[in-house]
Scaffold this motif. Structure first.
Motif, short mmCIF file in Angstrom:
data_model
loop_
_atom_site.label_atom_id
_atom_site.label_comp_id
_atom_site.label_asym_id
_atom_site.label_seq_id
_atom_site.Cartn_x
_atom_site.Cartn_y
_atom_site.Cartn_z
N VAL A 11 13.64 -13.63 -0.73
CA VAL A 11 14.54 -14.78 -0.82
C VAL A 11 14.09 -15.69 -1.96
N GLN A 12 14.98 -15.98 -2.89
CA GLN A 12 14.73 -16.94 -3.96
C GLN A 12 15.58 -18.17 -3.68
N TYR A 13 14.94 -19.21 -3.13
CA TYR A 13 15.69 -20.38 -2.71
C TYR A 13 14.78 -21.60 -2.85
N SER A 14 15.21 -22.58 -3.65
CA SER A 14 14.34 -23.71 -4.00
C SER A 14 14.00 -24.60 -2.81
N ARG A 15 14.76 -24.51 -1.72
CA ARG A 15 14.49 -25.36 -0.55
C ARG A 15 13.26 -24.90 0.22
N LEU A 16 12.82 -23.68 0.00
CA LEU A 16 11.72 -23.10 0.77
C LEU A 16 10.38 -23.52 0.19
N ARG A 17 10.04 -24.80 0.35
CA ARG A 17 8.77 -25.30 -0.19
C ARG A 17 8.28 -26.52 0.59
N PRO A 18 6.99 -26.81 0.48
CA PRO A 18 6.43 -27.96 1.20
C PRO A 18 6.71 -29.27 0.46
N GLU A 19 6.41 -30.38 1.14
CA GLU A 19 6.67 -31.70 0.57
C GLU A 19 5.49 -32.64 0.79
N MET A 20 5.44 -33.67 -0.04
CA MET A 20 4.54 -34.79 0.19
C MET A 20 5.30 -36.08 -0.10
N GLN A 21 5.20 -37.03 0.81
CA GLN A 21 5.85 -38.33 0.62
C GLN A 21 4.79 -39.42 0.57
N VAL A 22 4.98 -40.37 -0.33
CA VAL A 22 4.03 -41.46 -0.54
C VAL A 22 4.76 -42.78 -0.28
N GLU A 23 4.04 -43.77 0.27
CA GLU A 23 4.61 -45.10 0.43
C GLU A 23 3.51 -46.15 0.30
N ARG A 24 3.93 -47.39 0.01
CA ARG A 24 2.98 -48.49 -0.08
C ARG A 24 2.47 -48.86 1.30
N CYS A 25 1.26 -49.44 1.34
CA CYS A 25 0.70 -49.90 2.61
C CYS A 25 -0.24 -51.07 2.36
N PHE A 75 0.37 -20.17 4.54
CA PHE A 75 -0.18 -20.98 3.45
C PHE A 75 0.93 -21.23 2.43
N GLN A 76 1.59 -22.36 2.56
CA GLN A 76 2.72 -22.66 1.69
C GLN A 76 2.22 -23.10 0.31
N ASP A 77 2.93 -22.67 -0.71
CA ASP A 77 2.48 -22.76 -2.10
C ASP A 77 2.42 -24.22 -2.58
N ALA A 78 1.20 -24.71 -2.81
CA ALA A 78 1.01 -26.10 -3.24
C ALA A 78 1.57 -26.35 -4.64
N THR A 79 1.71 -25.30 -5.45
CA THR A 79 2.24 -25.48 -6.81
C THR A 79 3.73 -25.81 -6.80
N THR A 80 4.40 -25.60 -5.66
CA THR A 80 5.83 -25.92 -5.56
C THR A 80 6.07 -27.21 -4.76
N LEU A 81 5.00 -27.96 -4.50
CA LEU A 81 5.08 -29.16 -3.67
C LEU A 81 6.09 -30.16 -4.23
N HIS A 82 7.02 -30.59 -3.38
CA HIS A 82 8.03 -31.59 -3.75
C HIS A 82 7.50 -32.97 -3.37
N ILE A 83 7.24 -33.82 -4.37
CA ILE A 83 6.59 -35.11 -4.15
C ILE A 83 7.59 -36.24 -4.39
N THR A 84 7.67 -37.17 -3.44
CA THR A 84 8.54 -38.33 -3.57
C THR A 84 7.80 -39.59 -3.15
N HIS A 85 8.21 -40.73 -3.73
CA HIS A 85 7.65 -42.03 -3.36
C HIS A 85 8.74 -42.82 -2.66
N LYS A 86 8.50 -43.13 -1.40
CA LYS A 86 9.51 -43.78 -0.56
C LYS A 86 9.95 -45.13 -1.14
N ASP A 87 9.00 -45.89 -1.71
CA ASP A 87 9.31 -47.23 -2.19
C ASP A 87 9.93 -47.24 -3.58
#
Length: 238
Positions: free
Chosen positions: A184-198, A107-119
């Motif tokens: 391990v304290q490492y910022s890369r160890l987190r989940p992601e969400m990517q958004v794009e237009r459709c 169960f990866q921590d949703a509070t650390t979710l890395h969110i990006t918008h492709k567009d």
């Protein structure tokens, strides 16, 4: 003047709102998921017994005291808002202690979710290497794009990505199932969400029948300075 707020609630629990995780009979399935989002672990045995062992290496024990779990009538296990601390092995057995199915869940921590918008030109996390007595490869394992949230007009869709570790020649696995009790304290160890237009046409075949709603109206009093709103069917998996 008092403000009014309309809240929506359901009059009965709805199983199909849960995300169902299934695995073949007598198999072990590894899965990365996001914390805070309800799931159901499938086990097709009415008298199922569920056991758990955390990623910290604790002895396996019978699950009967967690406040956010519920065994469903068919034997499956419902987890409400699971937390990163509940990552580990979930084992379903019959009354004779014979294995039916096992799930190893990160169960990866949703509070650390890395969110990006492709567009908007925002970039997802880059693949990296980490030295843990030997080099391991850290990357994001992306799920397929989810459905567009609108039809016949511009909308958005999203996809989820989970932190995975690969140490050749072994198969990749979710980060915290690999690291377990490693500190391990490492910022890369987190989940992601990517958004794009459709932009997609409407498909009547995808329309679903909505369940019965109850609408309640509450008033915010003078002493109320905040309120937490919950959407009963909300899930990041849809």
């Amino acid at each position: 003047m008092l403000a009014t707020l309309c809240l929506v609630s359901f009059s009965f629990p709805i199983l199909w709102a849960q995300t169902l995780i299934s695995c073949s009979y007598k198999s072990l399935c590894q899965k990365a998921l996001l914390s805070g989002n309800d799931i159901v672990l499938h086990c097709d045995h009415k008298a199922a017994l569920w056991y758990f062992s955390s990623i910290l290496g604790e002895n396996i024990f019978l699950l009967n005291s967690w406040p956010n779990i519920k065994k469903l009538p068919g034997g499956s296990l419902q987890l409400t808002k699971p937390q990163p601390s509940q990552a580990g092995l979930f084992r379903c057995e019959d009354s004779a202690n014979a294995l039916i199915v096992e799930y190893e869940i990160d169960f990866q921590d949703a509070t650390t979710l890395h969110i990006t918008h492709k567009d908007l030109g925002q970039k997802p996390l880059q693949n990296e290497t980490l030295n843990l007595g030997g080099e391991v490869f850290i990357f994001t394992h992306w799920e397929p794009w989810q459905d567009c949230n609108r039809c016949e007009e511009p909308g958005e869709r999203k996809r989820l990505g989970y932190c995975y570790v690969e140490e050749p020649p072994e198969k990749p696995m979710p980060c915290w199932l690999y690291l377990r009790d490693e500190k391990v304290q490492y910022s890369r160890l987190r989940p992601e969400m990517q958004v794009e237009r459709c932009l997609v046409p409407c498909d009547p075949g995808k329309e679903i029948k909505q369940p019965f709603f109850i609408y309640d109206i509450y008033q915010l009093g003078k002493l109320t300075n905040h309120m937490w709103l919950t959407c009963p069917l909300a899930s990041i998996y849809r």
